[in-house]
Structures are given as C-alpha cells and as structure tokens.
Enzyme design. Structure first.
Site, PDB file in Angstrom:
ATOM      1  N   LYS A  85      43.658  15.547  71.895  1.00 54.06           N
ATOM      2  CA  LYS A  85      42.665  14.562  72.135  1.00 54.06           C
ATOM      3  C   LYS A  85      43.270  13.114  71.401  1.00 54.06           C
ATOM      4  CE  LYS A  85      39.441  12.497  71.450  1.00 54.06           C
ATOM      5  NZ  LYS A  85      39.247  11.090  71.074  1.00 54.06           N
ATOM      6  N   VAL A 145      34.325  12.702  59.871  1.00 53.88           N
ATOM      7  CA  VAL A 145      34.505  13.432  61.240  1.00 53.88           C
ATOM      8  C   VAL A 145      34.976  14.942  60.725  1.00 53.88           C
ATOM      9  CG1 VAL A 145      35.437  13.317  63.237  1.00 53.88           C
ATOM     10  CG2 VAL A 145      34.326  11.317  62.457  1.00 53.88           C
ATOM     11  N   GLY A 146      36.104  14.916  59.712  1.00 52.32           N
ATOM     12  CA  GLY A 146      36.537  15.993  59.638  1.00 52.32           C
ATOM     13  C   GLY A 146      35.479  16.893  59.118  1.00 52.32           C
ATOM     14  N   GLU A 157      43.674  16.592  57.991  1.00 52.36           N
ATOM     15  CA  GLU A 157      44.376  15.687  57.490  1.00 52.36           C
ATOM     16  C   GLU A 157      43.574  14.494  57.346  1.00 52.36           C
ATOM     17  OE1 GLU A 157      47.883  15.680  56.348  1.00 52.36           O
ATOM     18  OE2 GLU A 157      47.958  17.641  56.598  1.00 52.36           O
ATOM     19  N   GLU A 194      37.278   4.292  51.022  1.00 53.19           N
ATOM     20  CA  GLU A 194      38.611   3.995  51.967  1.00 53.19           C
ATOM     21  C   GLU A 194      38.196   2.870  52.644  1.00 53.19           C
ATOM     22  OE1 GLU A 194      39.360   6.659  55.203  1.00 53.19           O
ATOM     23  OE2 GLU A 194      41.536   6.530  54.574  1.00 53.19           O
ATOM     24  N   CYS A 198      46.397   6.101  56.147  1.00 53.97           N
ATOM     25  CA  CYS A 198      45.612   6.769  55.375  1.00 53.97           C
ATOM     26  C   CYS A 198      46.377   6.878  53.988  1.00 53.97           C
ATOM     27  CB  CYS A 198      45.781   8.178  56.011  1.00 53.97           C
ATOM     28  SG  CYS A 198      47.522   8.937  56.365  1.00 53.97           S
ATOM     29  N   GLY A 251      41.971  12.334  60.741  1.00 54.73           N
ATOM     30  CA  GLY A 251      41.312  11.343  61.010  1.00 54.73           C
ATOM     31  C   GLY A 251      39.997  11.181  59.774  1.00 54.73           C
ATOM     32  N   SER A 252      39.109  10.533  59.892  1.00 53.58           N
ATOM     33  CA  SER A 252      38.366  10.202  58.785  1.00 53.58           C
ATOM     34  C   SER A 252      37.666  11.648  58.119  1.00 53.58           C
ATOM     35  CB  SER A 252      37.064   9.327  58.939  1.00 53.58           C
ATOM     36  OG  SER A 252      36.217   9.948  59.990  1.00 53.58           O
ATOM     37  N   THR A 253      37.283  11.491  56.712  1.00 51.51           N
ATOM     38  CA  THR A 253      36.543  12.651  56.162  1.00 51.51           C
ATOM     39  C   THR A 253      35.484  12.795  56.491  1.00 51.51           C
ATOM     40  OG1 THR A 253      38.057  11.832  54.153  1.00 51.51           O
ATOM     41  CG2 THR A 253      35.722  13.354  53.656  1.00 51.51           C
TER      42      THR A 253
HETATM   43  P1  NAD Z   1      38.023   9.151  63.126  1.00 52.88           P
HETATM   44  O1  NAD Z   1      37.801  10.270  62.328  1.00 52.88           O
HETATM   45  O2  NAD Z   1      37.039   8.107  63.658  1.00 52.88           O
HETATM   46  O3  NAD Z   1      38.879   9.619  64.613  1.00 52.88           O
HETATM   47  C1  NAD Z   1      39.734  10.504  64.542  1.00 52.88           C
HETATM   48  C2  NAD Z   1      39.849  11.206  65.913  1.00 52.88           C
HETATM   49  O4  NAD Z   1      38.666  12.176  66.069  1.00 52.88           O
HETATM   50  C3  NAD Z   1      39.536  10.269  67.276  1.00 52.88           C
HETATM   51  O5  NAD Z   1      40.449  10.989  68.244  1.00 52.88           O
HETATM   52  C4  NAD Z   1      38.188  10.417  67.511  1.00 52.88           C
HETATM   53  O6  NAD Z   1      38.074  10.221  68.854  1.00 52.88           O
HETATM   54  C5  NAD Z   1      38.083  12.055  67.165  1.00 52.88           C
HETATM   55  N1  NAD Z   1      36.542  12.412  66.664  1.00 52.88           N
HETATM   56  C6  NAD Z   1      35.621  11.481  66.513  1.00 52.88           C
HETATM   57  N2  NAD Z   1      34.436  11.897  66.169  1.00 52.88           N
HETATM   58  C7  NAD Z   1      34.742  13.282  66.547  1.00 52.88           C
HETATM   59  C8  NAD Z   1      34.065  14.458  66.334  1.00 52.88           C
HETATM   60  N3  NAD Z   1      32.689  14.515  66.194  1.00 52.88           N
HETATM   61  N4  NAD Z   1      34.584  15.808  66.773  1.00 52.88           N
HETATM   62  C9  NAD Z   1      35.966  15.653  66.868  1.00 52.88           C
HETATM   63  N5  NAD Z   1      36.602  14.689  67.019  1.00 52.88           N
HETATM   64  C10 NAD Z   1      36.213  13.491  66.793  1.00 52.88           C
HETATM   65  O7  NAD Z   1      39.116   8.524  62.497  1.00 52.88           O
HETATM   66  P2  NAD Z   1      40.179   7.101  62.895  1.00 52.88           P
HETATM   67  O8  NAD Z   1      39.142   5.696  62.935  1.00 52.88           O
HETATM   68  O9  NAD Z   1      40.770   6.966  64.239  1.00 52.88           O
HETATM   69  O10 NAD Z   1      41.095   7.036  61.945  1.00 52.88           O
HETATM   70  C11 NAD Z   1      41.228   6.576  60.722  1.00 52.88           C
HETATM   71  C12 NAD Z   1      40.877   7.674  59.430  1.00 52.88           C
HETATM   72  O11 NAD Z   1      41.858   8.619  59.709  1.00 52.88           O
HETATM   73  C13 NAD Z   1      41.222   7.308  58.214  1.00 52.88           C
HETATM   74  O12 NAD Z   1      40.142   7.830  57.658  1.00 52.88           O
HETATM   75  C14 NAD Z   1      42.476   7.741  57.813  1.00 52.88           C
HETATM   76  O13 NAD Z   1      42.371   8.006  56.554  1.00 52.88           O
HETATM   77  C15 NAD Z   1      42.699   9.068  58.637  1.00 52.88           C
HETATM   78  N6  NAD Z   1      44.028   9.460  58.862  1.00 52.88           N
HETATM   79  C16 NAD Z   1      44.337  10.320  58.081  1.00 52.88           C
HETATM   80  C17 NAD Z   1      45.621  10.708  58.111  1.00 52.88           C
HETATM   81  C18 NAD Z   1      46.363  11.951  57.102  1.00 52.88           C
HETATM   82  O14 NAD Z   1      47.255  12.436  57.437  1.00 52.88           O
HETATM   83  N7  NAD Z   1      45.433  12.349  56.351  1.00 52.88           N
HETATM   84  C19 NAD Z   1      46.343  10.078  58.846  1.00 52.88           C
HETATM   85  C20 NAD Z   1      45.982   8.988  59.814  1.00 52.88           C
HETATM   86  C21 NAD Z   1      44.540   8.724  59.285  1.00 52.88           C
END
Ligand code: NAD
Length: 501
Positions: A190, A247-248, A265, A397, A299, A243-245
C-alpha cells in the site's frame, strides 16, 4: 498522449494525467472506485491519476497473496530461481530509470537528478537482496547428546503487508520488498496516496521479470481506510510500516488482532553532534546537505545541530554560506538542488514550525521564506540559533528544511541533548578524536550512526530505529531475517526414553 518515455526524456509535463490502475493477482485492477488526480507539487499541474481501493479490493489482494503463498509457487522455488527473478527486476529497473525517475519527480517534487540517483540505487538493492536468496538459512545443534539432534529452520513469515510513505516512494519500497521476496513471502503493498505511481510501474516490471502472479499485489488509496484495513487484516501475517510515529502507533494496535509480526520504521529528530575539534568545513557541507536534502522531508534528516559552544558561531556561518548556494526550484530543472514540498498540508505544517520558532525566541539565521504561488510549494532552507532544547523546534519532527541549533559545553551535555527527544533513528558525530567518536557512538541512542559523514550507506548494513523511531530492522541480512520465522526441531535418534517403563 505522447509516449511516457518520450515525455520523460524531454522532461515535459504530461498533457493529461498518467493513469495507473491497481495490480492484483498479476493483472491491472480498477475495482469500482473513481480516479483521483495528483498535481505535481513543483508545477501545480495534474500529472497522475490513481484509484482509492475499498476494503473489498484489499480483500481480493490479500486473498491473491494468500493463495500464492500457500501453494508454494514462490516460497517453494529454490533460492537460485528466486535470485534470478530479482536480478532480472534489477535489470528492468535500470532499463527504466528515466521513466521511473520522471514519475517519481512529478509526484514527489524531488529534483530529477536525485530521483534518477534513487532509482539507480534501488536497482542495486534488488541485486544485493537477490544474492541473499541463496544465503538465508537456519542452524543446527549437534551438541544435544548422542540421541538428539536440533535444527533451527528459517521459513518465510507468509503474507506481508508493506505500507510506504511519500518521501522516498521507490527507494523505501526497494529497501523492503526484495527482502520479503528473498525470504519467500508474498506481499500486498500500500503506497502513499500522493506517490503511488512508481510502485505500480514496478509491479508490471515484476511480472515481466517472471514473478508468478499473486506474489506481489498493489492496492492504492487512503491510509486511514486501506492501510488501516491491511494492518488489521486477519489473513496477513506481518505488517511492515514506514511512516510517521503517530500512525505507526495505530498500526501496532491494529496488528494486535491476529498478533501479526510488526516492523515499524518511523520518525526521527536526528542530531548532528559537532565537537570542538571537528573539521568544520566538512561538517558544514554535510549539515547543509542533511537539512536541505529532499527539502528536509527525510526520516534521517539531520534536523538538530548540537554543537560545542566554542565553535557554534563559526560553524553556523559556514553552514549559512553553503546554504546560500543551494538552488531551490523546479524539480524538472536538473540544476536545482532542492525541489518542492510534497503538498499544501506539509507546506503549512513546516511554516507553522518556522512561525513557532520565531515566537519561542529562537534567532532566525537564514531562510524562513516560503512560496505557494500556483500550488507550487517551495521553502528555503532555514536555520534557527538559540533554540531551547524543550521547544517544538528542538523536539518535534518538522519534516522540512528547518535546522535547530543548540549548544553544549561538556561531553555529557552533548549526549544528554542528543538523546533528549522521544526518537532514536539516526545521528551524526563530528570529531577528529577517535576515542571521543567511539564513546559517543556507544552512548547516543540511535539505530544508525554516521561518524564524520551523514545520510550515506548501502543495503549491506541494517536500518531502523530505537525508542519511538521504530521496531525491527530492514536491509542487510537482518532485513531478510525480519521476514522469516524460526522453527525449532528436535529429532530423536534411536528410541525415545520411556516415560512408563
Ligand atoms: P504517514 O504516517 O502519514 O503515512 C505513511 C503511510 O501510511 C502512507 O502510505 C499512508 O497512506 C499510510 N497510512 C496512513 N494512515 C494509516 C493507518 N491508520 N493505518 C495504516 N496505514 C496508514 O507518513 P508520511 O507523511 O507518508 O511520511 C512521513 C513520515 O514517515 C515521517 O514521520 C518520516 O519520518 C517517516 N519515515 C520514516 C522512515 C524510516 O525508515 N524510519 C522513512 C521514511 C519516512
């Protein structure tokens, strides 16, 4: 429309959005949803169109991945054959660098030269992961006495959901997908809704390379709907989320339903720690790169400068001098170093932090200017001095080109400042003192440390974070192991000793 490869070669915008349907069970899949158009954040023009999957579409993708895993069409192949497919994928990526990079730049706003570099580097990761398909193995124990033999069998975890962010759509996918495939898993990807197209192009290349149908499926759409449903899905065995903390955290909770394995991550607030004896020219260039690269939407951005008080002024002046030469603008103009901010929401968020910095009494050294004219979003690299360690600028962040400078007097203070955030993703240490470098790399809490360098490295070493930056590791041999489960086997040699004589 002109052929996509011609547009990519000429670096012209498409006259109508490039449509990319979903990919399920080896075929394009449109489902019943409407097309959603994506505007290039660097041009304000519609460039691509993708679909918003329903939960029903996701169920079809998971069912295809489940069938493909259970019948062993991929996991049952010898590693040698899996490696051959992944190597072919790498070659096809190399053959399609221009088109993939062009689409990546249109959707993400990153400079075209950077996109080409990322796609080429991604091909290298596929090659590296291909080799691991023939290396991944278990263990044996021949120390259990004459009548017992022990085996540790390493098996693919099963169906994996991979959720990716928008900042490095193709590269981050390539740090995860080939490792899951090497392990023998099947996958539902996804991608982020803003930047799904290169993932969908990759899916077609996988089939061309000989990957059996159903092994990789791609569903697009809203994270809150389809990403959430993937994390909750009872027939998915592992979720790898980048993605973001915040949402993680919700992914972790959603995964609890069937206790699926989780890899996270997440975000970072990464320090550049500069000791008084550092080579300040080297550090200044890297610090400027670390905050401006990908417009700070990275990130591992070095978003905090933690510097010894005695060299702070000199170093900040040198960073400012490097940033003065950084060209921000049209991502399709190969001479620009920094492209666009990905979308209006992110642009507003970064501007909010810049305003907060000024309000909180930090001193603006350079940058701070932003333009959203014509729905094109650009922010000049920005540096703040005298940032309070507890303030939003130093703690949160920002995910934009904003550097927060704080100072220290002692080694202990440096480590305390470096570790004084909820994150632990990456850190850079600048010093000529070998002992100091080793002492700090031991004490700094981060999954990745760079000594006298920053944001570099290949797939050989693992990546990931500690504290609220994540769980688990990607890439390296550890990256494959994440996508496996261990099974312990005791083999009785001869008769088992009787319980009842
Ligand atoms: P995000 O958390 O908004 O979205 C990431 C992904 O998660 C997208 O595909 C989004 O559609 C999906 N998503 C959103 N809500 C969800 C849910 N409830 N359940 C499951 N999936 C969901 O992050 P972003 O804005 O796309 O990316 C930026 C963030 O990602 C920053 O915090 C950055 O630090 C982090 N990031 C981390 C790494 C790493 O390797 N540690 C790498 C790149 C980005």
């Amino acid at each position: 429309m002109t052929d996509l490869s011609e547009l990519a070669a000429a670096l012209h915008l498409p006259t109508e959005p490039v449509r990319a349907p979903m990919f399920i069970d080896g075929k394009d899949f449109a489902g019943a949803s409407d097309w959603v158009t994506r505007k290039s954040p660097g041009h304000g023009m519609p460039v691509t169109a993708t679909l918003r999957a329903s939960k029903g579409d996701l169920d079809l993708a998971v069912a295809a991945a489940r069938r493909a895993f259970d019948d062993g069409r991929w996991s049952g192949l010898p590693g040698e054959q899996r490696a051959a497919v992944l190597l072919k994928v790498a070659q096809l990526i190399r053959d399609n660098v221009e088109t993939l990079a062009y689409l990546e730049t249109l959707e993400s706003g990153k400079p075209i030269g950077q996109s080409r570099g990322e796609v080429t580097a991604a091909a290298g990761i596929w090659e590296y992961a291909a080799g691991l398909a023939r290396v991944v193995h278990g263990d044996s124990h021949d120390t259990l006495g004459p009548d017992m033999f022990g085996l540790v069998v390493r098996q693919p975890v099963g169906v994996v959901g991979i959720v990716t962010p928008w900042n490095f759509p193709f590269f981050i996918l390539s740090e995860r997908l080939p490792f899951a495939l090497t392990a023998g898993c099947t996958v539902v990807v996804k991608p982020a809704e803003l930047t799904s197209t290169t993932t969908l192009r990759l899916a077609a290349l996988l089939t061309e390379a000989g990957l059996p149908d159903g092994v990789v499926n791609v569903v697009t759409g809203l994270g809150s709907v389809v990403g959430q449903a993937l994390a909750e899905h009872m027939d998915v065995d592992m979720i790898s989320f980048t993605g973001s903390t915040p949402v993680g955290r919700s992914v972790l909770a959603a995964a609890g339903g069937n206790m699926k394995k989780v890899g996270l991550e997440l975000g970072g607030k990464n320090p550049q720690i500069v000791f008084a004896d550092a080579d300040l020219d080297d550090a200044a260039d890297a610090i400027a790169f670390g905050i401006a690269f990908n417009a700070g939407q990275c990130c591992v951005s070095g978003s905090r400068l933690v510097v010894h008080r005695s060299v702070e002024q000199e170093l900040v002046e040198r960073v400012q001098a490097v940033l003065a030469k950084v060209r921000v603008g049209d991502p399709l103009d190969a001479s620009n170093h920094v492209g666009a901010i990905v979308e209006a929401r992110q642009f507003d968020k970064i501007r909010g932090f810049i305003d907060a910095g000024t309000r909180d009494g930090a001193q603006l050294v350079c940058g701070g200017t932003a333009s959203s004219e014509g729905e094109r979003f650009f922010i000049q690299p920005t540096v703040f001095r005298n940032v309070q360690p507890g303030s939003a600028l130093a703690q949160e962040e920002i995910f934009g080109p904003v550097l927060a400078v704080t100072t220290f007097d002692t080694f202990e203070q440096a480590i305390q400042l470096a570790n004084g955030v909820p994150y632990g993703l990456a850190a850079s240490i600048w010093t000529r003192d070998l002992q100091g470098a080793f002492k700090s790399l031991r004490d700094v809490q981060a999954g990745r440390i760079w000594v006298n360098c920053t944001i570099t490295g290949g797939p050989e070493l693992p990546i990931g974070g500690v504290k609220q930056s994540g769980i688990g590791r990607e890439t390296g041999r550890y990256g494959v192991e994440e996508y496996t489960e261990l099974k312990s086997v005791h083999v009785q040699l001869g008769n088992r000793p009787r319980w009842i004589a």
